[in-house]
Design a protein around this motif. Structure first.
Motif, PDB file in Angstrom:
ATOM      1  N   THR A 192      -5.748   3.662   6.788  1.00 36.20           N
ATOM      2  CA  THR A 192      -5.515   2.150   7.218  1.00 36.20           C
ATOM      3  C   THR A 192      -5.717   1.390   8.336  1.00 36.20           C
ATOM      4  OG1 THR A 192      -2.805   3.288   6.495  1.00 36.20           O
ATOM      5  CG2 THR A 192      -2.900   1.096   7.457  1.00 36.20           C
ATOM      6  N   TYR A 216       1.165  -6.696   9.855  1.00 38.38           N
ATOM      7  CA  TYR A 216       1.546  -5.055   8.962  1.00 38.38           C
ATOM      8  C   TYR A 216       2.665  -4.984   9.222  1.00 38.38           C
ATOM      9  CZ  TYR A 216       0.804  -0.486   8.108  1.00 38.38           C
ATOM     10  OH  TYR A 216       1.022   0.345   8.299  1.00 38.38           O
ATOM     11  N   SER A 274       5.494  -1.173   8.303  1.00 37.14           N
ATOM     12  CA  SER A 274       5.822   0.007   7.899  1.00 37.14           C
ATOM     13  C   SER A 274       7.809  -0.157   7.878  1.00 37.14           C
ATOM     14  CB  SER A 274       5.341   1.041   8.428  1.00 37.14           C
ATOM     15  OG  SER A 274       6.356   2.107   7.299  1.00 37.14           O
ATOM     16  N   GLY A 316      -0.197   3.620   1.881  1.00 35.74           N
ATOM     17  CA  GLY A 316       0.003   4.217   3.576  1.00 35.74           C
ATOM     18  C   GLY A 316      -0.311   5.466   3.704  1.00 35.74           C
ATOM     19  N   THR A 363       0.931  -1.238  -0.239  1.00 35.94           N
ATOM     20  CA  THR A 363      -0.070   0.006   0.141  1.00 35.94           C
ATOM     21  C   THR A 363       1.095   1.138   0.144  1.00 35.94           C
ATOM     22  OG1 THR A 363      -0.171   0.554   2.632  1.00 35.94           O
ATOM     23  CG2 THR A 363      -1.482  -1.173   1.056  1.00 35.94           C
ATOM     24  N   ILE A 411      -2.379 -12.615   9.317  1.00 41.02           N
ATOM     25  CA  ILE A 411      -2.177 -11.125   8.952  1.00 41.02           C
ATOM     26  C   ILE A 411      -1.028 -10.083   9.474  1.00 41.02           C
ATOM     27  CG2 ILE A 411      -3.587  -8.755   8.277  1.00 41.02           C
ATOM     28  CD1 ILE A 411      -5.444  -9.928   8.362  1.00 41.02           C
ATOM     29  N   ILE A 471      -6.682  -2.077   6.797  1.00 37.49           N
ATOM     30  CA  ILE A 471      -6.900  -3.833   7.588  1.00 37.49           C
ATOM     31  C   ILE A 471      -8.604  -3.970   7.979  1.00 37.49           C
ATOM     32  CG2 ILE A 471      -5.650  -5.009   9.342  1.00 37.49           C
ATOM     33  CD1 ILE A 471      -3.635  -2.414  10.053  1.00 37.49           C
TER      34      ILE A 471
END
Length: 271
Positions: free
Chosen positions: A136, A162, A164, A100, A98, A160, A140
């Motif tokens: 964001t 997640y 950055s 973001g 993404t 999942i 999710i």
């Protein structure tokens, strides 16, 4: 760091190894791989990651150059839902790459109906940034709902992760506070890492420090992959990495004052 974190890198030199990527690793274990991206296909920072993405069994790029076109991350969800609906006996790794909160952050939230608005125009970009975090969270949440529905319909359990690859910093101009990647900050290295499992109980917060240079090995552990080239490494064991490959010294050498939090709550106004 993103490129190095998606390969088994040279940890001393902080260099990515494009012959040993996360996608190669997953495919070697018989995992079917997908990559869906709203980031650019071409560009100084995009092309190396694109090379990793295109190793996937299936890759979908919704944008050729993010500086020219503004494609919402929420557009990924339609493609993701199509993939999830496909019946497969293979385990699957689906990477959702993404935009973001990347600059220009106010471009990222044009499709959010209830953005944060402020009475002080100097804080407009900060309000956009906070809204991008809200977006964001929504993204999710939608990913989880899609996976949970397929599980309820007789599909498989899921997990999942997640993360950055870098933080951002704010700077003050004569007229406005801006948020971008261009200034160096110690907080560039303080980034989120979240795991959500189907059937998960109450949440647990861990304070351990993990290096992106170990990230692919951590993802291998998450996917249940073992081979001779991998160290046993758990991203979520709550333990600090014993070796940081010079990161603490690098952070210590940054002389820029710490990027302090900005409280916009006194300036919020109704939509």
């Amino acid at each position: 760091m993103c490129r190095a974190s998606l390969t088994l890198p040279n940890k001393q030199k902080w260099e990515a190894d494009y012959g040993r990527t996360l996608i190669d690793l997953a495919k070697s274990a018989g995992i079917e791989t997908y990559w869906i991206s709203t980031q650019g296909v071409f560009g100084q920072f995009d092309t190396p990651v694109t090379a990793i993405a295109k190793k996937s069994d299936h890759s979908i790029f919704l944008n050729s150059n993010y500086e020219e076109r503004n494609v919402s991350d929420l557009n990924i969800l339609k493609e993701f839902q199509k993939i999830v609906k496909i019946k497969s006996h293979k385990p699957r790794l689906i990477v959702l790459h993404t935009m973001g909160s990347h600059p220009l952050v106010c471009r990222r939230i044009l499709d959010i109906k209830d953005p944060y608005l402020v009475t002080d125009s100097n804080l407009d970009t900060v309000a956009c940034y906070v809204t991008s975090i809200k977006k964001t969270d929504l993204f999710i949440e939608k990913v989880y709902e899609i996976l949970e529905k397929q599980k309820d319909d007789g599909g498989n359990p899921f997990s999942i992760i997640y993360f950055s690859d870098h933080g951002q910093v704010h700077t003050q101009t004569s007229s406005q506070i801006k948020i971008h990647n261009n200034a160096v900050s110690k907080l560039h290295y303080d980034i989120p890492l979240i795991k959500i499992d189907s059937g998960q109980g109450e949440s647990v917060t861990l304070e351990s420090q993990k290096s992106g240079l170990n990230f692919t090995e951590g993802l291998a552990h998450w996917m249940g992959i073992k081979n001779d080239q991998l160290s046993e490494y758990d991203l979520f064991d709550g333990k600090n990495d014993p070796e940081d490959y010079g990161l603490k010294e690098k952070i210590k050498s940054i002389k820029t004052p710490l990027d302090k939090a900005i409280d916009i709550s006194p300036y919020l106004k109704e939509n």
